[in-house]
Motif scaffolding. Sequence first.
Motif, short mmCIF file in Angstrom:
data_model
loop_
_atom_site.label_atom_id
_atom_site.label_comp_id
_atom_site.label_asym_id
_atom_site.label_seq_id
_atom_site.Cartn_x
_atom_site.Cartn_y
_atom_site.Cartn_z
N UNK A 353 48.36 22.35 -0.55
CA UNK A 353 47.77 21.83 -1.78
C UNK A 353 48.58 22.36 -2.95
N UNK A 354 48.59 21.61 -4.04
CA UNK A 354 49.29 22.01 -5.26
C UNK A 354 48.24 22.19 -6.35
N UNK A 355 48.26 23.35 -6.98
CA UNK A 355 47.34 23.64 -8.08
C UNK A 355 48.13 23.73 -9.39
N UNK A 356 47.59 23.11 -10.42
CA UNK A 356 48.24 23.15 -11.74
C UNK A 356 47.40 23.99 -12.69
N UNK A 357 48.07 24.96 -13.30
CA UNK A 357 47.41 25.81 -14.30
C UNK A 357 47.75 25.31 -15.69
N UNK A 358 46.71 25.28 -16.54
CA UNK A 358 46.88 24.82 -17.92
C UNK A 358 46.62 25.98 -18.87
N UNK A 359 47.30 25.96 -20.00
CA UNK A 359 47.12 26.98 -21.02
C UNK A 359 45.96 26.64 -21.94
N UNK A 360 45.73 27.52 -22.92
CA UNK A 360 44.63 27.31 -23.87
C UNK A 360 44.83 26.05 -24.70
N UNK A 361 46.08 25.64 -24.87
CA UNK A 361 46.36 24.43 -25.65
C UNK A 361 46.29 23.16 -24.81
N UNK A 362 45.93 23.29 -23.53
CA UNK A 362 45.84 22.14 -22.65
C UNK A 362 47.14 21.75 -21.99
N UNK A 363 48.22 22.45 -22.31
CA UNK A 363 49.52 22.14 -21.72
C UNK A 363 49.71 22.78 -20.36
N UNK A 364 50.60 22.19 -19.56
CA UNK A 364 50.89 22.74 -18.23
C UNK A 364 51.61 24.08 -18.37
N UNK A 365 51.16 25.06 -17.59
CA UNK A 365 51.81 26.37 -17.60
C UNK A 365 52.69 26.58 -16.38
N UNK A 411 50.90 16.69 -21.92
CA UNK A 411 50.64 18.04 -21.42
C UNK A 411 51.91 18.76 -20.97
N UNK A 412 53.02 18.03 -20.88
CA UNK A 412 54.28 18.67 -20.49
C UNK A 412 54.74 19.64 -21.58
N UNK A 413 55.29 20.77 -21.21
CA UNK A 413 55.91 21.64 -22.22
C UNK A 413 56.97 20.86 -23.00
N UNK A 414 57.04 21.08 -24.29
CA UNK A 414 57.94 20.31 -25.16
C UNK A 414 59.38 20.27 -24.65
N UNK A 415 59.95 21.37 -24.14
CA UNK A 415 61.34 21.31 -23.67
C UNK A 415 61.56 20.31 -22.53
N UNK A 416 60.51 20.02 -21.76
CA UNK A 416 60.66 19.10 -20.64
C UNK A 416 60.60 17.64 -21.07
N UNK A 417 60.21 17.38 -22.32
CA UNK A 417 60.08 16.00 -22.79
C UNK A 417 61.37 15.47 -23.42
N UNK A 418 62.41 16.26 -23.44
CA UNK A 418 63.67 15.82 -24.00
C UNK A 418 64.55 15.21 -22.91
N UNK A 419 65.62 14.51 -23.32
CA UNK A 419 66.52 13.89 -22.35
C UNK A 419 67.44 14.89 -21.70
N UNK A 420 67.78 15.95 -22.41
CA UNK A 420 68.71 16.93 -21.88
C UNK A 420 68.01 17.80 -20.84
N UNK A 421 68.80 18.29 -19.89
CA UNK A 421 68.24 19.13 -18.84
C UNK A 421 67.73 20.43 -19.44
N UNK A 422 66.48 20.77 -19.14
CA UNK A 422 65.85 21.96 -19.69
C UNK A 422 65.68 23.01 -18.60
N UNK A 423 65.20 24.16 -19.01
CA UNK A 423 64.87 25.20 -18.03
C UNK A 423 63.81 24.65 -17.09
N UNK A 424 63.97 24.80 -15.76
CA UNK A 424 63.03 24.19 -14.82
C UNK A 424 61.60 24.66 -15.02
#
Length: 444
Positions: A353-365, A411-424
């Motif tokens: 199973x895969x569990x997703x943790x969210x931060x206080x701002x509702x974004x994926x952690x 809910x994606x962290x902002x760096x992941x919403x860009x076109x350039x490759x971000x920190x995984x």
Amino acid sequence: MNPSTSALLTDLYQLTMAQAYHEQHMLEPAVFELFVRKLPPHRNFLVAAGLEQVLDFLSELQVTQAELAWLSRTGRFSPGLLRYLETLRFTGDVDAMPEGTIFFPHEPILRIVAPLPQAQLLETRVMNLLNFQTMIASKAARSVLIAEGKPLIDFGLRRAHGAEAGLLAARASYLAGFSGTATVLAGMAYGIPLYGTMAHSFVQAHRDEAIAFEHFARAQPDNVVLLIDTYDTEAAAQKVVTLAPSLKAKGITVKGVRLDSGNLADHARKVRRILDEGSLPHAQILASGNLDEYRLKELILGRAPIDSFAVGTAMTTSADAPSLDCAYKLQEYAGRPCRKRSEGKATWPGRKQVYRRYGHDGGCEHDLVTTLDDRAEGAPLLEPVMRTGRRLAPSPALADIRRRVATQLTQLPAPLRILEEARPYEVRISSQLEDLARTVDRSH
């Protein structure tokens, strides 16, 4: 025969293995999971898509009499296997991430539990369906992020790799956030809004460009979007302005114009000025022609006065990342956890199973991949969708899937919403799963 639903839409080795399993009475439950090993270059996330077609395929699974006769004539298969295939139906269980779920490498997005020969036979078509739509939806979502709310239209059927690919690309791009498609059958099959203008051939078939515009407007009075770059773009825009009053007198409004070639930003600025000065400020500009998310970014950052975009070849073929490194692997057989240890292709054993943790701002952690019996913190991503071969719920509406994608993109962290490759994005492996892998390793 419908090739898209045929049980023979598979690799030969699925059938040869099934025959060996059948002869050795290896019919116990097998657990297969589908996952992606790594992201394509310059990608930061993937969007799960294609589950609906997988469930349809499983629901309709059977080998027809014509197919059985052909298999018999090949001389490759035993009478015992042919008798087994004659009564083949999917009787297993399926758990999956709902369509529109954002996911990352090493996370199973689908689990099938069924008798071993049955589960094995499914591999090729299941991978085929999930790989393609996930690939297209993931690329389309990148354009949606860049477009910042401007409508996007799928124009890709004519250069898709076959009819099914074009149709499913329309579906995948729409669930990812596109506004609609030019593919008529997608409108009928999936209820996707249809968009379209005219081709250059329509203009060329007329001796006069202005007459072509008038004829089209009369034929499509509620959808007057005119293609203006067949000859001289700005001159054609002026012809539209000149024609508009006579059309208005007939109750016909020019909704917009389409640009399909040249320097789209430069033409858009010039055409916008012509339309505004010609009392057509309401007429919108649609741009098309070899667009992808990178070209969209240039046009949007450059503030080109373009209201909507038609994206075709690059999206429908996922031109910069035309395949996914996905795998459908045996994780358990007859209650015994299994693990592949091949160099560079090792798998995590057992049902997961895969569990997703969210931060206080509702974004994926971060996400956690763990054993099925480990109740971890966070939202579980895999849900039961079939039991003993029967679907547990009706098909979700595409509108609901679109909303899921839209929500998850925010809910994606902002760096992941860009076109350039971000920190995984962080995907953790639980200690329970690591312990299970070590136990399996010691048994070999």
